[in-house]
Scaffold this active site. Sequence first.
Site, short mmCIF file in Angstrom:
data_model
loop_
_atom_site.label_atom_id
_atom_site.label_comp_id
_atom_site.label_asym_id
_atom_site.label_seq_id
_atom_site.Cartn_x
_atom_site.Cartn_y
_atom_site.Cartn_z
N ALA A 1 -4.34 7.73 -4.65
CA ALA A 1 -2.86 7.30 -4.91
C ALA A 1 -2.70 5.66 -5.19
O ALA A 1 -2.88 4.94 -4.46
CB ALA A 1 -1.96 7.68 -3.61
N GLY B 1 0.66 -1.23 -0.19
CA GLY B 1 0.11 -0.14 0.09
C GLY B 1 1.03 1.29 -0.07
O GLY B 1 2.00 1.13 -0.18
N ASN B 2 0.37 2.55 0.17
CA ASN B 2 1.20 3.71 0.48
C ASN B 2 0.30 4.44 1.37
O ASN B 2 -0.83 4.15 2.04
CB ASN B 2 1.24 4.30 -0.83
CG ASN B 2 0.00 4.75 -1.34
OD1 ASN B 2 -1.18 5.52 -0.76
ND2 ASN B 2 -0.58 4.21 -2.50
N SER B 3 1.05 5.53 1.90
CA SER B 3 0.70 6.32 3.12
C SER B 3 -0.50 7.27 2.89
O SER B 3 -0.74 8.39 3.46
CB SER B 3 1.80 6.93 3.91
OG SER B 3 2.58 7.33 3.03
#
Length: 400
Positions: free
Chosen positions: A276, A208-210
């Site tokens: 994102a 994932g990403n933040s």
Amino acid sequence: MLKGKKIVVGITAGIAAYKIPLLIRLLKKEGAEVQVVMTPFAKDFVTPLTLSVVSARPVLSDYYVKDDGSWHSHVDIGLWADALILAPLTANTMAKMAAGIADNFLLTMVLALRCPLFFAPTMDLDMFQHPTVKQNIHKLQSLGYHYIEPDEGELASGLKGKGRMKEPEELLKVLMDYFSKKQNFKGKRVMVSAGPTHEPIDPVRFIGNSSSGKMGMAVAKAFAGKGAEVELILGPVGLETHLPDIHITRVHTAAEMNAACRSIFPHVDIGVMAAAVADFTPISPAKEKIKKDRSLEQIHLKPTDDILSGLGKMKKTGQYLIGFALETEDELSNARQKLQKKNLDMIVLNSLKDEGAGFGTDTNKITLLIPHQPPQAFPLKSKEAVAEDIISAIQKLMEA
Ligand code: CTP
């Protein structure tokens, strides 16, 4: 601006309640219909008689009239109102709202509400500084409620500091500003994507990403605040909103986000892709949890579909498509390339080199790129203010 608008004024037990009859007079002068709803203890600060005289309507505070047993419907008031302003709002009622408690008529009405809610927390200095009060303000904002920040000044305790309710004239202005802006996107449908995507490695792990989803949520709320009907495609984050004009589709993976966006995009006027999206996803996620005694040296990945590029190809005349670009180097030229390659009408550039910009923060610093126009750089602002800048630029594009 307020002619014919139905405004519910909700009063709780704060000393500033004595100023509310003046707010009601001002609202009535602007042509609004006003219904007062008050908590039982608020009656100790301002009388229902005064309020019913200035509003020209009986004040509501209980579920039923004790003498004849007639019933007041909190649901009907919630449906009737074009806006609710809670002023003054005590720490106590605010905490109950944040927890979804409904132990009086006013709180029950709040849960049944379908219109924008404005809240003006008002209390003494140290109470206002308390972390739980701050958390509750934040919680109410995250539900899409509009926060009216108290002023600094002399407080009822004699202390000086933040906690004074804004004067009635300023409260009136907040409502007038809201309704004057509201109409710009009336009748328009907008799709916004927000948040990260999670690409499963096994049933419990993901890539994932933040991204927090806050920027996309702010854009969705700004559009809804100006009358648009918003379809929000939201990745796996805990954000929520109470605004009736925002319909949320929750997704996890890039593939799910792609499917949702592709089915909704043909029916909207504007698409804003703030999500994102993961660029890669594991080729074959494990069906069972991968045990640590099994060696895992590599995860084989394949690229995800570029959702925005796909929408750029689907775009019809009259539709507007806006993307985001998150860059760490050669920001302007990379963003310009994405603008062109993905067939966009505008791209919102974030540079991770700018402090306070990008993922997770409550602020952002953007540059807007539009084909054949010089870049427009904006200073660091709250994500809400950035969202207003973005949608004003979209409005100008549509008017050009
Ligand atoms: N985007 C998308 N689908 C993807 C990747 C990105 O729709 N699979 C969208 C994002 O929502 C954003 C824009 O494309 O609006 C640009 O995203 P960004 O991550 O900056 O760029 P990428 O196109 O992924 O290119 P790179 O990672 O090489 O910079």
